[in-house]
Design an enzyme around this catalytic site. Structure first.
Site, PDB file in Angstrom:
ATOM      1  CE  LYS A  58      -3.955   1.719   2.756  1.00  0.00           C
ATOM      2  NZ  LYS A  58      -4.795   1.476   3.931  1.00  0.00           N
ATOM      3  CG  ASN A 188     -12.564  -1.807   5.929  1.00  0.00           C
ATOM      4  OD1 ASN A 188     -11.876  -1.357   6.852  1.00  0.00           O
ATOM      5  ND2 ASN A 188     -12.323  -1.547   4.667  1.00  0.00           N
ATOM      6  CB  SER A 219      -9.055  -1.098   8.129  1.00  0.00           C
ATOM      7  OG  SER A 219      -9.226  -1.311   6.760  1.00  0.00           O
TER       8      SER A 219
HETATM    9  O1  LIG Z   1      -7.223   3.029   3.443  1.00  0.00           O
HETATM   10  C1  LIG Z   1      -8.031   3.921   3.096  1.00  0.00           C
HETATM   11  O2  LIG Z   1      -7.877   5.127   3.366  1.00  0.00           O
HETATM   12  C2  LIG Z   1      -9.256   3.566   2.302  1.00  0.00           C
HETATM   13  C3  LIG Z   1     -10.124   4.574   1.922  1.00  0.00           C
HETATM   14  C4  LIG Z   1     -11.251   4.281   1.164  1.00  0.00           C
HETATM   15  C5  LIG Z   1     -11.513   2.989   0.780  1.00  0.00           C
HETATM   16  C6  LIG Z   1     -10.628   1.958   1.163  1.00  0.00           C
HETATM   17  C7  LIG Z   1      -9.520   2.252   1.909  1.00  0.00           C
HETATM   18  N1  LIG Z   1      -8.613   1.270   2.278  1.00  0.00           N
HETATM   19  C8  LIG Z   1      -8.633  -0.056   1.761  1.00  0.00           C
HETATM   20  C9  LIG Z   1      -8.419  -1.051   2.810  1.00  0.00           C
HETATM   21  O3  LIG Z   1      -9.302  -1.840   3.015  1.00  0.00           O
HETATM   22  C10 LIG Z   1      -7.151  -1.047   3.595  1.00  0.00           C
HETATM   23  O4  LIG Z   1      -6.090  -0.764   2.728  1.00  0.00           O
HETATM   24  C11 LIG Z   1      -6.813  -2.328   4.319  1.00  0.00           C
HETATM   25  O5  LIG Z   1      -7.873  -2.817   5.063  1.00  0.00           O
HETATM   26  C12 LIG Z   1      -5.602  -2.108   5.242  1.00  0.00           C
HETATM   27  O6  LIG Z   1      -5.888  -1.070   6.145  1.00  0.00           O
HETATM   28  P1  LIG Z   1      -4.739  -0.418   7.048  1.00  0.00           P
HETATM   29  O7  LIG Z   1      -4.049  -1.533   7.777  1.00  0.00           O
HETATM   30  O8  LIG Z   1      -5.442   0.506   7.985  1.00  0.00           O
HETATM   31  O9  LIG Z   1      -3.806   0.272   6.133  1.00  0.00           O
END
Ligand SMILES: O=C(O)c1ccccc1NCC(=O)[C@H](O)[C@H](O)COP(=O)(O)O
Length: 259
Positions: A58, A188, A219
């Site tokens: 990411k 999520n 997330s």
């Molecule tokens: O990550 C974002 O800001 C986001 C915004 C809008 C739609 C989707 C988004 N993220 C996608 C994801 O599901 C995350 O990349 C994934 O779950 C990992 O989350 P994290 O560990 O908090 O980076």
């Protein structure tokens, strides 16, 4: 319009453009020649099993902005794989996340680990793209689809041999996912309207999933304490992006999150 609404409108345009450049029949021929599938669903833990990590590549996100714009996707994926990540999620959205299908292809060539195409799927064309680029699974977001649309895309995943990670944000989404026959459900923790994260979302919804369904907490998981907290609520599969990309030693964090 919400962030998700804006992304979905853009996706429809993007898919139409790519379809003009490469029609379905030609893409389908490429998907037929794709390398063998790796078992995404089997790589995940069943309820009560050991903690498993889906580690994400990411570079940026709508909520965080730039995370690491120059992240080397295959090198990061190798770090995850060597640390024992069960699967790797590759964001392929360009404008919002700095990803691409080229990242997916490069990661596929770099590791043996099952791969998830993480994108906003609005059209079965994107599933063909996923298969052709070497994905073993695709994300389907309940909030982004009609119930009929979700069912059609789940069927198409089945035809292509792709696993589907069906993402939900609340109990109503979870009902739709279960009615549609989802076998892997990701909860999520990020509210896509406010962009805030709350691990309590997973704590609330994961225990509602029936036994044959594999659950994933997604997330906002940053620390081993977060993993332990979710574990107490029965979360055995954790999808982690930003914290791993920001970590000085991503492999060490993968291992620590496994407990
Ligand atoms: O990550 C974002 O800001 C986001 C915004 C809008 C739609 C989707 C988004 N993220 C996608 C994801 O599901 C995350 O990349 C994934 O779950 C990992 O989350 P994290 O560990 O908090 O980076």
């Amino acid at each position: 319009m919400s962030v998700l609404g804006q992304i979905l409108a853009r996706k429809v345009t993007e898919v139409a453009e790519r379809r003009r450049a490469l029609p379905d029949a030609e893409l389908a021929a490429r998907a037929k020649d794709a390398p063998a599938l790796r078992g995404f669903e089997a790589a995940l833990s069943p309820p009560g099993g050991p903690t498993r990590i889906i580690a994400e590549v990411k570079r940026a996100s709508p909520s965080a902005g730039a995370i690491d714009a120059t992240l080397d996707a295959p090198a990061q994926a190798r770090r995850y794989a060597e640390a024992g990540a069960a699967a790797i999620s590759v964001l392929t959205d360009g404008p919002g996340f700095g990803g691409s299908l080229d990242d997916l292809r490069a990661v596929r060539a770099a590791v043996e680990t099952p791969l998830l195409r993480k994108d906003f799927v609005v059209d079965a064309y994107q599933l063909l793209e996923a298969r052709a680029a070497g994905a073993d699974a695709a994300l389907l977001i309940v909030a982004a689809l009609s119930e009929d649309g979700l069912r059609r895309l789940l069927d198409r995943c089945g035809e292509l041999g792709l696993a589907a990670l069906v993402e939900v944000h609340d109990e109503l989404d979870a009902d739709v996912a279960l009615r549609s026959g989802a076998r892997i459900i990701g909860v999520n923790n990020r509210n896509l309207k406010t962009m805030t994260v709350n691990l309590a979302t997973s704590e609330r919804i994961l225990p509602l999933l029936p036994e044959g369904v594999k659950g994933v907490a997604e997330s906002g998981i940053r620390t081993p304490d977060d993993a332990r907290r979710l574990r107490r609520a029965g979360a055995v599969n954790l999808l982690v992006g930003e914290a791993l990309v920001r970590a000085a030693d991503p492999g060490a964090l993968v291992r620590e999150l496994c407990g």
